[in-house]
Design a protein around this motif. Structure first.
Motif, PDB file in Angstrom:
ATOM      1  N   LEU A  67      -4.132 -20.445  10.873  1.00 12.76           N
ATOM      2  CA  LEU A  67      -3.411 -19.261  11.345  1.00 12.76           C
ATOM      3  C   LEU A  67      -3.445 -18.113  10.346  1.00 12.76           C
ATOM      4  O   LEU A  67      -3.125 -16.984  10.682  1.00 12.76           O
ATOM      5  N   PHE A  68      -3.806 -18.408   9.107  1.00 10.00           N
ATOM      6  CA  PHE A  68      -3.721 -17.442   8.020  1.00 10.00           C
ATOM      7  C   PHE A  68      -5.100 -16.862   7.707  1.00 10.00           C
ATOM      8  O   PHE A  68      -5.793 -17.298   6.812  1.00 10.00           O
ATOM      9  N   GLY A  69      -5.474 -15.848   8.494  1.00  7.32           N
ATOM     10  CA  GLY A  69      -6.790 -15.237   8.335  1.00  7.32           C
ATOM     11  C   GLY A  69      -6.769 -13.877   7.685  1.00  7.32           C
ATOM     12  O   GLY A  69      -7.798 -13.202   7.615  1.00  7.32           O
ATOM     13  N   GLY A  70      -5.608 -13.445   7.200  1.00  7.38           N
ATOM     14  CA  GLY A  70      -5.498 -12.121   6.587  1.00  7.38           C
ATOM     15  C   GLY A  70      -6.372 -11.995   5.346  1.00  7.38           C
ATOM     16  O   GLY A  70      -6.681 -12.978   4.679  1.00  7.38           O
ATOM     17  N   ARG A  71      -6.771 -10.772   5.065  1.00  4.60           N
ATOM     18  CA  ARG A  71      -7.645 -10.492   3.928  1.00  4.60           C
ATOM     19  C   ARG A  71      -6.900  -9.671   2.880  1.00  4.60           C
ATOM     20  O   ARG A  71      -6.201  -8.713   3.200  1.00  4.60           O
ATOM     21  N   TRP A  72      -7.083 -10.042   1.638  1.00  2.00           N
ATOM     22  CA  TRP A  72      -6.430  -9.364   0.522  1.00  2.00           C
ATOM     23  C   TRP A  72      -6.711  -7.863   0.533  1.00  2.00           C
ATOM     24  O   TRP A  72      -5.833  -7.055   0.258  1.00  2.00           O
ATOM     25  N   GLU A  73      -7.914  -7.486   0.886  1.00  2.00           N
ATOM     26  CA  GLU A  73      -8.288  -6.068   0.892  1.00  2.00           C
ATOM     27  C   GLU A  73      -7.451  -5.253   1.887  1.00  2.00           C
ATOM     28  O   GLU A  73      -7.343  -4.046   1.762  1.00  2.00           O
ATOM     29  N   GLU A  74      -6.910  -5.927   2.885  1.00  2.00           N
ATOM     30  CA  GLU A  74      -6.100  -5.270   3.915  1.00  2.00           C
ATOM     31  C   GLU A  74      -4.599  -5.396   3.655  1.00  2.00           C
ATOM     32  O   GLU A  74      -3.784  -4.957   4.459  1.00  2.00           O
ATOM     33  N   ARG A  75      -4.211  -5.997   2.530  1.00  2.00           N
ATOM     34  CA  ARG A  75      -2.799  -6.281   2.225  1.00  2.00           C
ATOM     35  C   ARG A  75      -1.972  -5.001   2.205  1.00  2.00           C
ATOM     36  O   ARG A  75      -2.328  -4.019   1.573  1.00  2.00           O
ATOM     37  N   LEU A  76      -0.847  -5.050   2.899  1.00  2.00           N
ATOM     38  CA  LEU A  76       0.097  -3.934   2.893  1.00  2.00           C
ATOM     39  C   LEU A  76       0.829  -3.915   1.561  1.00  2.00           C
ATOM     40  O   LEU A  76       1.304  -4.952   1.087  1.00  2.00           O
ATOM     41  N   TRP A  77       0.959  -2.763   0.949  1.00  2.00           N
ATOM     42  CA  TRP A  77       1.545  -2.610  -0.381  1.00  2.00           C
ATOM     43  C   TRP A  77       2.987  -3.060  -0.466  1.00  2.00           C
ATOM     44  O   TRP A  77       3.493  -3.350  -1.558  1.00  2.00           O
ATOM     45  N   LEU A  78       3.685  -3.159   0.641  1.00  2.00           N
ATOM     46  CA  LEU A  78       5.091  -3.570   0.636  1.00  2.00           C
ATOM     47  C   LEU A  78       5.282  -5.075   0.445  1.00  2.00           C
ATOM     48  O   LEU A  78       6.378  -5.520   0.103  1.00  2.00           O
ATOM     49  N   ASN A  79       4.258  -5.874   0.675  1.00  2.00           N
ATOM     50  CA  ASN A  79       4.368  -7.320   0.490  1.00  2.00           C
ATOM     51  C   ASN A  79       4.809  -7.645  -0.928  1.00  2.00           C
ATOM     52  O   ASN A  79       4.220  -7.162  -1.896  1.00  2.00           O
ATOM     53  N   VAL A  80       5.827  -8.488  -1.041  1.00  2.00           N
ATOM     54  CA  VAL A  80       6.298  -8.942  -2.348  1.00  2.00           C
ATOM     55  C   VAL A  80       5.284  -9.939  -2.906  1.00  2.00           C
ATOM     56  O   VAL A  80       4.771 -10.783  -2.166  1.00  2.00           O
ATOM     57  N   ALA A 123       7.104   3.362   8.430  1.00  2.00           N
ATOM     58  CA  ALA A 123       6.093   4.398   8.627  1.00  2.00           C
ATOM     59  C   ALA A 123       4.872   3.883   9.382  1.00  2.00           C
ATOM     60  O   ALA A 123       4.091   4.665   9.895  1.00  2.00           O
ATOM     61  N   CYS A 124       4.730   2.563   9.454  1.00  2.00           N
ATOM     62  CA  CYS A 124       3.548   1.974  10.092  1.00  2.00           C
ATOM     63  C   CYS A 124       3.863   1.440  11.480  1.00  2.00           C
ATOM     64  O   CYS A 124       3.122   0.611  12.006  1.00  2.00           O
ATOM     65  N   GLU A 125       4.974   1.865  12.053  1.00  2.00           N
ATOM     66  CA  GLU A 125       5.341   1.439  13.398  1.00  2.00           C
ATOM     67  C   GLU A 125       5.333  -0.073  13.555  1.00  2.00           C
ATOM     68  O   GLU A 125       4.555  -0.625  14.316  1.00  2.00           O
ATOM     69  N   SER A 126       6.141  -0.737  12.793  1.00  2.00           N
ATOM     70  CA  SER A 126       6.442  -2.163  12.901  1.00  2.00           C
ATOM     71  C   SER A 126       5.343  -3.098  12.408  1.00  2.00           C
ATOM     72  O   SER A 126       5.280  -4.233  12.831  1.00  2.00           O
ATOM     73  N   VAL A 127       4.470  -2.630  11.553  1.00  2.00           N
ATOM     74  CA  VAL A 127       3.536  -3.542  10.902  1.00  2.00           C
ATOM     75  C   VAL A 127       4.386  -4.501  10.069  1.00  2.00           C
ATOM     76  O   VAL A 127       5.279  -4.087   9.342  1.00  2.00           O
ATOM     77  N   GLU A 128       4.103  -5.782  10.180  1.00  2.00           N
ATOM     78  CA  GLU A 128       4.913  -6.797   9.500  1.00  2.00           C
ATOM     79  C   GLU A 128       4.456  -6.998   8.063  1.00  2.00           C
ATOM     80  O   GLU A 128       3.282  -6.832   7.757  1.00  2.00           O
ATOM     81  N   TYR A 129       5.400  -7.385   7.203  1.00  2.00           N
ATOM     82  CA  TYR A 129       5.060  -7.755   5.837  1.00  2.00           C
ATOM     83  C   TYR A 129       6.061  -8.777   5.319  1.00  2.00           C
ATOM     84  O   TYR A 129       7.157  -8.928   5.859  1.00  2.00           O
ATOM     85  N   VAL A 130       5.671  -9.484   4.263  1.00  2.00           N
ATOM     86  CA  VAL A 130       6.517 -10.510   3.655  1.00  2.00           C
ATOM     87  C   VAL A 130       7.349  -9.853   2.557  1.00  2.00           C
ATOM     88  O   VAL A 130       6.804  -9.434   1.536  1.00  2.00           O
ATOM     89  N   PHE A 131       8.651  -9.730   2.798  1.00  2.00           N
ATOM     90  CA  PHE A 131       9.528  -9.102   1.806  1.00  2.00           C
ATOM     91  C   PHE A 131      10.183 -10.131   0.886  1.00  2.00           C
ATOM     92  O   PHE A 131      10.691  -9.773  -0.170  1.00  2.00           O
TER      93      PHE A 131
END
Length: 175
Positions: free
Chosen positions: A16-29, A57-65
């Motif tokens: 399920l975890f296919g995200g790429r580091w290059e696309e990481r949102l800066w808000l992720n802790v 600002a990203c209209e509900s883009v999720e991140y890990v806080f």
């Protein structure tokens, strides 16, 4: 605290975890879990309210806080990843975060705090989804002002020593 949150994942979970580091949102802790350019379906907090928030600002883009603190929270993040239609959750942060990068993120935390102030204004009293997001913003603000520093120091120890610290062990400084 020798616990490895990624060690809680099954082989099926890892798919399920296919995200790429290059696309990481800066808000992720900093930590093993993070998100990239996720969907806008407002599902992350339904499953992992203690760990996931939406970027205003990203209209509900999720991140890990907040990184998962126990097996239950890992399961909740897995459930959030399962609902995320773009497959942009990731669990390989330990491969990418360096002590220097963690310290840099911490040094720029005022940017995160500023974002959270804007999110509070944007979401106050609009509808039930924004009300839930506002609760998450308040939670993240309290975390940023309080226990996050200690959690990041423990994470620095993990990055440097390959394990989380035992009680009484000296933790690296963030600054």
């Amino acid at each position: 605290m020798g616990w490895d949150p990624v060690g809680e994942l099954t082989a099926e979970d890892r798919k399920l975890f296919g995200g790429r580091w290059e696309e990481r949102l800066w808000l992720n802790v900093p930590g093993p879990f993070y998100t990239g350019e996720t969907d806008t379906c407002w599902t992350g907090r339904l499953h992992a309210p203690d760990n996931v928030l939406y970027a205003a600002a990203c209209e509900s883009v999720e991140y890990v806080f907040r990184q998962p603190r126990d097996a239950r929270e890992v399961r909740n993040v897995v459930a959030a990843a399962k609902e995320e239609v773009f497959g942009e959750y990731a669990c390989d942060g330990d491969l990418w975060w360096t002590p220097q990068a963690v310290r840099q993120w911490w040094a720029e935390r005022a940017r995160v705090a500023e974002h959270l102030v804007g999110a509070q204004t944007e979401w106050r009293g609009r509808d039930r989804f924004e009300d839930d997001a506002l609760i998450g913003v308040l939670d993240f603000q309290a975390y940023l002002a309080g226990p996050l520093a200690a959690d990041l120091r423990a994470y620095l120890f993990r990055l440097e020593e390959g394990r989380y610290p035992e009680a009484g062990e000296r933790l690296p400084e963030l600054d």
